[in-house]
Design an enzyme around this catalytic site. Structure first.
Site, PDB file in Angstrom:
ATOM      1  N   SER A 145      87.601 -26.121  24.454  1.00 11.87           N
ATOM      2  CA  SER A 145      86.338 -25.887  25.150  1.00 11.87           C
ATOM      3  C   SER A 145      85.245 -25.445  24.186  1.00 11.87           C
ATOM      4  O   SER A 145      84.846 -26.205  23.319  1.00 11.87           O
ATOM      5  CB  SER A 145      86.548 -24.876  26.282  1.00 11.87           C
ATOM      6  OG  SER A 145      85.574 -25.061  27.280  1.00 11.87           O
ATOM      7  N   LYS A 197      68.616 -14.507  46.095  1.00  9.48           N
ATOM      8  CA  LYS A 197      68.467 -13.529  45.024  1.00  9.48           C
ATOM      9  C   LYS A 197      69.813 -12.958  44.593  1.00  9.48           C
ATOM     10  O   LYS A 197      70.008 -12.616  43.428  1.00  9.48           O
ATOM     11  CB  LYS A 197      67.531 -12.401  45.475  1.00  9.48           C
ATOM     12  CG  LYS A 197      67.236 -11.376  44.400  1.00  9.48           C
ATOM     13  CD  LYS A 197      66.644 -12.035  43.159  1.00  9.48           C
ATOM     14  CE  LYS A 197      66.403 -11.004  42.061  1.00  9.48           C
ATOM     15  NZ  LYS A 197      65.994 -11.655  40.813  1.00  9.48           N
TER      16      LYS A 197
END
Length: 338
Positions: A145, A197
């Protein structure tokens, strides 16, 4: 009645001395006349591992989680620089030495955060282009990765016969505790300015559309990963071979056949390739280390390595700090044991 024998040393002093000895043996502190726990960062020193001649090939370790967060030393007495900061410091030191003709990145890492992996890639590539030297990424146990992402900055990628690599992709690890909170009578009292939010909050059920928003971010970061690989692995078309970029890992033989690496070999093969490409007959293999550190050979771990004694890695404390210390983190990471 027998009188009690007086203690020669208070228990607290004995415990403090014991902790100091253990910590010093791990390399995280040293004793000086200015204080018991010296925190001053000592400069890097060059050490020759083997070879001769005026030209040099630098060995740099990329071990463990790729992060820009400081690592905690033994008993938390001293922090070590992050992996990104450590590599950057060594590259800056090498930039001032015209005798450095090549760089070997010895990589043993499952990846790390998206940003730290990208910064590491950028710094290695900048060093290579500025100094006009050859860079080889040498894969040890794991180079997956984000570690594979960073390796794309090298001119050549060599994997040991037993290396595991790949895992091209992005992951956002998150949990939802809403059901558990209901069972124990805890309610979410978050106050927010807009519906998204607190996107990804584990304290409530997901709102409609939240998964699509987070998936779009993951997809964008995944596209960047693919772009970096295709730009640096000439002839590798991930669109034609989607199985190479679906997150799976590969053995060294599989990676070589797929075009993810250039060669299967060992450290001397990396050094020989750099010498041939740079047209030098012989070279010293060097490392940078701190005063008092010992590096007997190329396979000994560096300052931030897992065998250095400055990191308790049995339960992946560094990874836990990344994942659970500061909220959701987008990762170029292969860590199936979580």
């Amino acid at each position: 009645m027998n009188a009690k024998r007086p203690r020669l040393f208070p228990r607290g002093a004995v415990l403090l001395c014991l902790l100091a000895c253990l910590a010093a043996s791990g390399g995280c502190v040293y004793v000086s006349g200015r204080g018991l726990f010296e925190s001053r960062t000592r400069p890097l020193e060059e050490s020759v591992l083997y070879g001769r001649g005026k030209d040099k090939i630098l060995l740099v370790d990329v071990n463990g989680l790729i992060s820009d967060q400081k690592r905690q030393g033994v008993f938390s007495l001293k922090t070590e620089p992050s992996l990104v900061a450590s590599v950057k410091e060594q590259l800056d030191e090498a930039s001032r030495d015209d005798r450095i003709k090549g760089l070997v990145l010895k990589i043993d890492s499952p990846g790390g955060t998206v940003t730290a992996s990208d910064v590491l890639y950028h710094e290695i590539r900048k060093f290579r282009e500025k100094r006009k030297v050859k860079v080889v990424a040498l894969f040890m146990d794991t180079a997956a990765s984000g570690a594979y992402y960073a390796a794309m900055a090298a001119d050549r990628v060599i994997a040991l016969p037993t290396s595991v690599t790949g895992s091209i992709g992005v992951v956002l690890l998150n949990v939802n505790l809403y059901g558990l909170m209901e069972k124990i009578g805890v309610s979410n009292q978050t106050i927010k300015s807009g519906p998204y939010k607190d996107l990804g909050s584990p304290l409530r059920p997901p709102e409609p559309g939240e998964r699509q928003i987070l998936q779009a971010v993951v997809d964008d970061l995944y596209h960047r990963f693919r772009l970096v690989v295709e730009q640096n692995r000439k002839g590798l078309d991930l669109t034609r071979h989607p199985e190479l970029a679906d997150g799976r890992v590969f053995t060294a033989d599989q990676a070589l056949e797929a075009g993810l690496v250039d060669q299967i070999g060992y450290f001397p093969d990396a050094v020989d390739w750099i010498r041939q490409e740079m047209g030098i007959a012989e070279a010293q293999v060097v490392v940078y280390k701190r005063e008092g550190a010992h590096r007997p050979n190329i396979y000994a771990q560096g300052e931030l390595g897992l065998a250095s004694g400055t990191e308790i890695n049995l339960i992946k404390l560094d990874l836990e700090g990344q994942l659970f210390g500061g909220g959701p983190v987008f990762m170029y990471l292969w860590q199936p044991g979580l």
